[in-house]
Design an enzyme around this catalytic site. Sequence first.
Site, PDB file in Angstrom:
ATOM      1  N   ASP A 299       0.861  -1.185   0.000  1.00  0.00           N
ATOM      2  CA  ASP A 299       0.000   0.000   0.000  1.00  0.00           C
ATOM      3  C   ASP A 299       0.894   1.231   0.000  1.00  0.00           C
ATOM      4  O   ASP A 299       1.929   1.253   0.671  1.00  0.00           O
ATOM      5  CB  ASP A 299      -0.899  -0.035   1.243  1.00  0.00           C
ATOM      6  CG  ASP A 299      -1.995   1.012   1.195  1.00  0.00           C
ATOM      7  OD1 ASP A 299      -1.663   2.198   1.402  1.00  0.00           O
ATOM      8  OD2 ASP A 299      -3.154   0.665   0.951  1.00  0.00           O
TER       9      ASP A 299
ATOM     10  N   ASN B 156      -2.874  13.120  -2.763  1.00  0.00           N
ATOM     11  CA  ASN B 156      -3.991  13.573  -3.594  1.00  0.00           C
ATOM     12  C   ASN B 156      -4.567  14.894  -3.108  1.00  0.00           C
ATOM     13  O   ASN B 156      -4.864  15.797  -3.914  1.00  0.00           O
ATOM     14  CB  ASN B 156      -5.095  12.508  -3.611  1.00  0.00           C
ATOM     15  CG  ASN B 156      -4.816  11.381  -4.592  1.00  0.00           C
ATOM     16  OD1 ASN B 156      -4.134  11.573  -5.590  1.00  0.00           O
ATOM     17  ND2 ASN B 156      -5.335  10.203  -4.303  1.00  0.00           N
TER      18      ASN B 156
ATOM     19  N   HIS C 176      -5.026  15.056  -7.804  1.00  0.00           N
ATOM     20  CA  HIS C 176      -5.168  13.669  -8.262  1.00  0.00           C
ATOM     21  C   HIS C 176      -4.283  13.362  -9.472  1.00  0.00           C
ATOM     22  O   HIS C 176      -3.894  12.195  -9.662  1.00  0.00           O
ATOM     23  CB  HIS C 176      -6.630  13.375  -8.586  1.00  0.00           C
ATOM     24  CG  HIS C 176      -7.501  13.277  -7.373  1.00  0.00           C
ATOM     25  ND1 HIS C 176      -7.604  12.129  -6.623  1.00  0.00           N
ATOM     26  CD2 HIS C 176      -8.288  14.198  -6.759  1.00  0.00           C
ATOM     27  CE1 HIS C 176      -8.426  12.325  -5.613  1.00  0.00           C
ATOM     28  NE2 HIS C 176      -8.858  13.577  -5.677  1.00  0.00           N
TER      29      HIS C 176
ATOM     30  N   ASP D  62      -1.971  10.223  -9.656  1.00  0.00           N
ATOM     31  CA  ASP D  62      -1.990   9.255 -10.764  1.00  0.00           C
ATOM     32  C   ASP D  62      -0.583   9.018 -11.310  1.00  0.00           C
ATOM     33  O   ASP D  62      -0.211   7.880 -11.626  1.00  0.00           O
ATOM     34  CB  ASP D  62      -2.899   9.755 -11.888  1.00  0.00           C
ATOM     35  CG  ASP D  62      -4.369   9.662 -11.539  1.00  0.00           C
ATOM     36  OD1 ASP D  62      -4.694   8.999 -10.537  1.00  0.00           O
ATOM     37  OD2 ASP D  62      -5.190  10.259 -12.269  1.00  0.00           O
TER      38      ASP D  62
ATOM     39  N   GLU E 131      -4.812   2.641  -3.971  1.00  0.00           N
ATOM     40  CA  GLU E 131      -3.351   2.621  -3.902  1.00  0.00           C
ATOM     41  C   GLU E 131      -2.811   1.287  -3.399  1.00  0.00           C
ATOM     42  O   GLU E 131      -1.646   1.183  -3.000  1.00  0.00           O
ATOM     43  CB  GLU E 131      -2.843   3.751  -2.993  1.00  0.00           C
ATOM     44  CG  GLU E 131      -3.193   3.624  -1.529  1.00  0.00           C
ATOM     45  CD  GLU E 131      -4.551   4.208  -1.148  1.00  0.00           C
ATOM     46  OE1 GLU E 131      -4.718   4.583   0.026  1.00  0.00           O
ATOM     47  OE2 GLU E 131      -5.422   4.302  -2.025  1.00  0.00           O
TER      48      GLU E 131
END
Length: 231
Positions: free
Chosen positions: A113, A121, A126, A130, A156
Amino acid sequence: MEKFEKLASGWMMAIHVIIILSFNTLFIISFFVGSLIFTISTFIIASSSMIYSVFRFRAVVNQLIDDRRGWQLAATYDSLTGALNRGIFIQRLVKEVHRSQRYGEPMSFIMFDIDHFKHVNDTYGHTAGDRALIKIARQIKQSIRSIDSIGRLGGEEFGILLPNTGIESATHTAERLRKEIESLSFDEFNITISLGVTSLKDDDNIDKIYERADVALFESKDGGRNKTSMR
């Protein structure tokens, strides 16, 4: 004199007949030549149309093949990161569990993770998040073996399948990946990951393996993150 006139008249008639026959012959030749030209032209046009139809058909078939490949890719891989999507990854994990149990071979599963990804974010947007996901997935894919698989489990969270790998080797691999991600360069922030590692046991099934990896991952996060734990 009368004989001469008759002879001349005969010659004139003969010439007239020859001229008429010549015109008729020329007409017949012209007709056949015209018909031949028309036939050839029609054949060329028909052939051109057929060739166009063949190429058009091939183009349609190739487009259908490309579309099918696109659908297959979309049904197999995560569109953002290029990792296997969750469904395909779990299917592959199940098959590998059964195969390893059948042949008595080791198998390991890593779940990881991205630490504090919500903060990335919320703070940087975002789009930045990404880019981080893409970069991390690419780094992992480049670092694992060709027989290994990486899948995006959601958000994630990712999984790595390691066939023919015991717990010690899997933990070593997890630590190596953790350090590689920690050393990656991002524009405005640093990224770390937490990992949970488990290996196949005699009485295992997919639920038990997944649960152990999840518990190990929680221990890494609960222990301060940027860690590897095994179960």
